[in-house]
Design a protein around this motif. Structure first.
Motif, PDB file in Angstrom:
ATOM      1  N   LYS A  84       8.333   5.803   5.932  1.00 41.37           N
ATOM      2  CA  LYS A  84       8.190   7.159   5.440  1.00 41.37           C
ATOM      3  C   LYS A  84       9.335   7.388   4.457  1.00 41.37           C
ATOM      4  O   LYS A  84      10.469   6.934   4.710  1.00 41.37           O
ATOM      5  CB  LYS A  84       8.236   8.167   6.584  1.00 41.37           C
ATOM      6  CG  LYS A  84       7.074   8.028   7.556  1.00 41.37           C
ATOM      7  CD  LYS A  84       7.159   9.063   8.669  1.00 41.37           C
ATOM      8  CE  LYS A  84       5.996   8.903   9.643  1.00 41.37           C
ATOM      9  NZ  LYS A  84       6.064   9.893  10.751  1.00 41.37           N
ATOM     10  N   ASP A  96       0.860  -1.179   0.000  1.00 38.32           N
ATOM     11  CA  ASP A  96       0.000   0.000   0.000  1.00 38.32           C
ATOM     12  C   ASP A  96       0.902   1.236   0.000  1.00 38.32           C
ATOM     13  O   ASP A  96       1.749   1.393   0.899  1.00 38.32           O
ATOM     14  CB  ASP A  96      -0.915   0.007   1.224  1.00 38.32           C
ATOM     15  CG  ASP A  96      -1.833   1.224   1.246  1.00 38.32           C
ATOM     16  OD1 ASP A  96      -2.374   1.573   0.181  1.00 38.32           O
ATOM     17  OD2 ASP A  96      -1.996   1.813   2.328  1.00 38.32           O
ATOM     18  N   LYS A 111       3.644   0.878   2.920  1.00 37.02           N
ATOM     19  CA  LYS A 111       3.390  -0.193   3.889  1.00 37.02           C
ATOM     20  C   LYS A 111       3.402  -1.521   3.161  1.00 37.02           C
ATOM     21  O   LYS A 111       2.716  -1.696   2.154  1.00 37.02           O
ATOM     22  CB  LYS A 111       2.054   0.020   4.600  1.00 37.02           C
ATOM     23  CG  LYS A 111       1.816  -0.963   5.749  1.00 37.02           C
ATOM     24  CD  LYS A 111       0.585  -0.586   6.558  1.00 37.02           C
ATOM     25  CE  LYS A 111       0.401  -1.513   7.760  1.00 37.02           C
ATOM     26  NZ  LYS A 111      -0.782  -1.146   8.561  1.00 37.02           N
ATOM     27  N   HIS A 153       9.763   1.212  10.122  1.00 37.27           N
ATOM     28  CA  HIS A 153       9.351   0.378  11.253  1.00 37.27           C
ATOM     29  C   HIS A 153       9.236  -1.064  10.755  1.00 37.27           C
ATOM     30  O   HIS A 153       8.516  -1.332   9.788  1.00 37.27           O
ATOM     31  CB  HIS A 153       8.004   0.839  11.808  1.00 37.27           C
ATOM     32  CG  HIS A 153       8.053   2.189  12.441  1.00 37.27           C
ATOM     33  ND1 HIS A 153       8.068   2.371  13.809  1.00 37.27           N
ATOM     34  CD2 HIS A 153       8.110   3.428  11.900  1.00 37.27           C
ATOM     35  CE1 HIS A 153       8.116   3.666  14.076  1.00 37.27           C
ATOM     36  NE2 HIS A 153       8.141   4.326  12.931  1.00 37.27           N
ATOM     37  N   THR A 206       2.914  -5.507   4.057  1.00 37.78           N
ATOM     38  CA  THR A 206       2.433  -6.361   5.139  1.00 37.78           C
ATOM     39  C   THR A 206       2.378  -7.818   4.719  1.00 37.78           C
ATOM     40  O   THR A 206       2.198  -8.163   3.547  1.00 37.78           O
ATOM     41  CB  THR A 206       1.037  -5.919   5.599  1.00 37.78           C
ATOM     42  OG1 THR A 206       0.132  -6.009   4.492  1.00 37.78           O
ATOM     43  CG2 THR A 206       1.064  -4.494   6.106  1.00 37.78           C
ATOM     44  N   THR A 214       6.095  -7.118   8.767  1.00 37.18           N
ATOM     45  CA  THR A 214       5.503  -5.907   8.219  1.00 37.18           C
ATOM     46  C   THR A 214       6.528  -4.773   8.255  1.00 37.18           C
ATOM     47  O   THR A 214       7.206  -4.564   9.266  1.00 37.18           O
ATOM     48  CB  THR A 214       4.253  -5.493   9.013  1.00 37.18           C
ATOM     49  OG1 THR A 214       3.236  -6.484   8.849  1.00 37.18           O
ATOM     50  CG2 THR A 214       3.709  -4.152   8.520  1.00 37.18           C
ATOM     51  N   TYR A 215       6.618  -4.058   7.134  1.00 35.99           N
ATOM     52  CA  TYR A 215       7.430  -2.853   7.037  1.00 35.99           C
ATOM     53  C   TYR A 215       6.508  -1.651   6.845  1.00 35.99           C
ATOM     54  O   TYR A 215       5.599  -1.685   6.007  1.00 35.99           O
ATOM     55  CB  TYR A 215       8.386  -2.910   5.839  1.00 35.99           C
ATOM     56  CG  TYR A 215       9.614  -3.758   6.025  1.00 35.99           C
ATOM     57  CD1 TYR A 215      10.775  -3.228   6.605  1.00 35.99           C
ATOM     58  CD2 TYR A 215       9.645  -5.079   5.585  1.00 35.99           C
ATOM     59  CE1 TYR A 215      11.915  -4.000   6.753  1.00 35.99           C
ATOM     60  CE2 TYR A 215      10.782  -5.858   5.728  1.00 35.99           C
ATOM     61  CZ  TYR A 215      11.909  -5.310   6.309  1.00 35.99           C
ATOM     62  OH  TYR A 215      13.041  -6.071   6.455  1.00 35.99           O
ATOM     63  N   GLU A 216       6.755  -0.590   7.601  1.00 34.26           N
ATOM     64  CA  GLU A 216       6.069   0.680   7.411  1.00 34.26           C
ATOM     65  C   GLU A 216       7.130   1.766   7.242  1.00 34.26           C
ATOM     66  O   GLU A 216       7.969   1.951   8.129  1.00 34.26           O
ATOM     67  CB  GLU A 216       5.162   0.985   8.588  1.00 34.26           C
ATOM     68  CG  GLU A 216       4.027  -0.023   8.770  1.00 34.26           C
ATOM     69  CD  GLU A 216       3.167   0.278   9.975  1.00 34.26           C
ATOM     70  OE1 GLU A 216       2.248   1.110   9.863  1.00 34.26           O
ATOM     71  OE2 GLU A 216       3.446  -0.321  11.030  1.00 34.26           O
ATOM     72  N   GLU A 265       4.134   7.453   2.107  1.00 31.28           N
ATOM     73  CA  GLU A 265       4.199   6.360   3.078  1.00 31.28           C
ATOM     74  C   GLU A 265       3.980   5.029   2.365  1.00 31.28           C
ATOM     75  O   GLU A 265       3.020   4.866   1.609  1.00 31.28           O
ATOM     76  CB  GLU A 265       3.165   6.562   4.188  1.00 31.28           C
ATOM     77  CG  GLU A 265       3.463   7.772   5.052  1.00 31.28           C
ATOM     78  CD  GLU A 265       2.629   7.823   6.315  1.00 31.28           C
ATOM     79  OE1 GLU A 265       1.851   6.863   6.560  1.00 31.28           O
ATOM     80  OE2 GLU A 265       2.751   8.813   7.060  1.00 31.28           O
TER      81      GLU A 265
END
Length: 268
Positions: free
Chosen positions: A155, A136, A144, A210, A146, A151-153, A142
Motif C-alpha cells: 500500500k 500490477d 503488487k 507484505h 509477483t 511476492t511483494y504487496e 496498491e
C-alpha cells in the motif's frame, strides 16, 4: 537449535526488509527533512521483530534500530553520509563506532551478485541476483510484484515532493546493500531495489508492505509485514535525538568495521 537459528535468520531478513526507510539526494540544499517510523512483523504476529526510526535531515539520514523482543534500548544507529560516501554505525551500549565506505558496500553487493550468477545452482539464489517480477498497480495506490520465488504487496502514498521520493529510493537502495553486508546470510538486496525502482517511477513511498517467500529448495517459507508511518516534518524530539547522535559521533571510540560486527554478534 533450529528455532534459535530461524530467529536469527528472521532478524536478518527483517533488517533487510526494514530497509525501505528513505533516501537522500546528493545535494543537501535540495534534500527534504522528514521521518519514517517502521515496524516489521513476522507473519500475523502483533509484536514487531524490529523497529526503525529513520530521520532525514539536511542531506543526512539517521536510522535508529531496536529489537523489541530482545531489548528496549536502541540496538544500533546508522548514519548515512552520502556526501562523503560512507555509513557510520554506532553501538550506544558499548560507546563504539565504525565506518564503512559506500564503495566497499557496492563492491560487496557486486561480488555477491556475480557469484550467484556464475556459480549458484539454486533457483532462488539465481532469482535473488537478477529478480524479475510481474507488476500490477491499481489506481488506489496498491502495488503488487509477483514471481514464483517472492511476492511483494504494497500500500502506498504519494511522496511529499519529487525530492523526497528520490531520497526514499536512494537511501533504501544503499541501506539494503549495507544490511546484506553487515548480516551474512541475508537475502541479497536486488529484489528490494526492484521494488524501490517501481515506487520511485510513480513518486510513491510505502505505508504497508507484505513480503511472502514460499517454501522452495534450500529456502524456508517466510512471511513478513511492515507498517510505515510517514511524517513530512521532523518532531522536536527528533532534533534532540540527532543532536545526541552528533555528540556520540565525536566521543565514541572508533573501531574497525569487522571488529564492530564481531562485537555485534557476541551481543546476540
Amino acid at each position: 537449535m533450529r528455532c534459535v537459528r530461524n530467529w536469527f535468520v528472521l532478524k536478518r531478513l527483517a533488517l533487510l526488509f526494514g530497509a525501505m526507510l528513505g533516501a537522500l539526494s546528493s545535494a543537501a540544499a535540495s534534500a527534504d527533512d522528514f521521518r519514517i517510523q517502521t515496524d516489521v512483523f513476522a507473519a500475523d504476529s502483533k509484536i514487531p521483530v524490529s523497529q526503525n526510526t529513520t530521520l532525514f535531515r539536511a542531506g543526512y539520514v539517521y536510522d535508529y534500530l531496536t529489537h523489541p523482543q530482545s531489548a528496549k534500548t536502541v540496538d544500533r544507529v546508522a548514519v548515512f553520509d552520502q556526501q562523503h560516501g560512507r555509513f557510520i554505525v554506532l553501538d550506544p551500549a558499548r560507546k563504539e563506532k565504525a565506518e564503512i565506505k559506500t564503495d566497499d558496500v557496492l563492491l560487496f553487493a557486486s561480488k555477491q551478485q556475480a557469484y550467484a550468477r556464475a556459480k549458484s545452482s539454486n533457483a532462488f539464489n539465481k532469482f535473488a541476483a537478477d529478480p524479475e517480477f510481474d507488476i500490477d498497480f491499481s489506481q488506489d495506490g496498491e502495488l503488487k510484484m509477483t514471481s514464483p520465488h517472492m511476492t511483494y504487496e504494497l500500500k502506498t502514498m504519494p511522496a511529499n515532493t519529487p525530492e523526497a521520493a528520490a531520497q526514499y529510493r536512494e537511501f533504501s537502495d544503499w541501506y539494503g546493500r549495507f544490511n546484506t553486508m553487515s548480516n551474512p546470510g541475508s537475502t541479497p538486496p536486488f529484489a528490494r531495489m526492484a521494488v524501490n525502482a517501481e515506487l520511485a517511477k510513480r513518486g510513491l513511498v510505502p505505508t504497508e508492505v507484505h513480503l511472502t517467500v514460499p517454501r522452495q529448495r534450500g529456502v524456508d517459507p517466510t512471511a513478513l509485514r511492515s507498517e510505515h508511518h510517514v511524517s513530512w516534518r521532523l518532531l522536536p524530539r527528533d532534533a534532540e535525538r540527532i543532536e545526541t547522535t552528533a555528540t556520540q559521533l565525536t566521543t565514541f571510540k572508533l573501531v574497525d568495521f569487522d571488529q564492530f560486527e564481531r562485537t555485534k554478534l557476541t551481543k546476540r
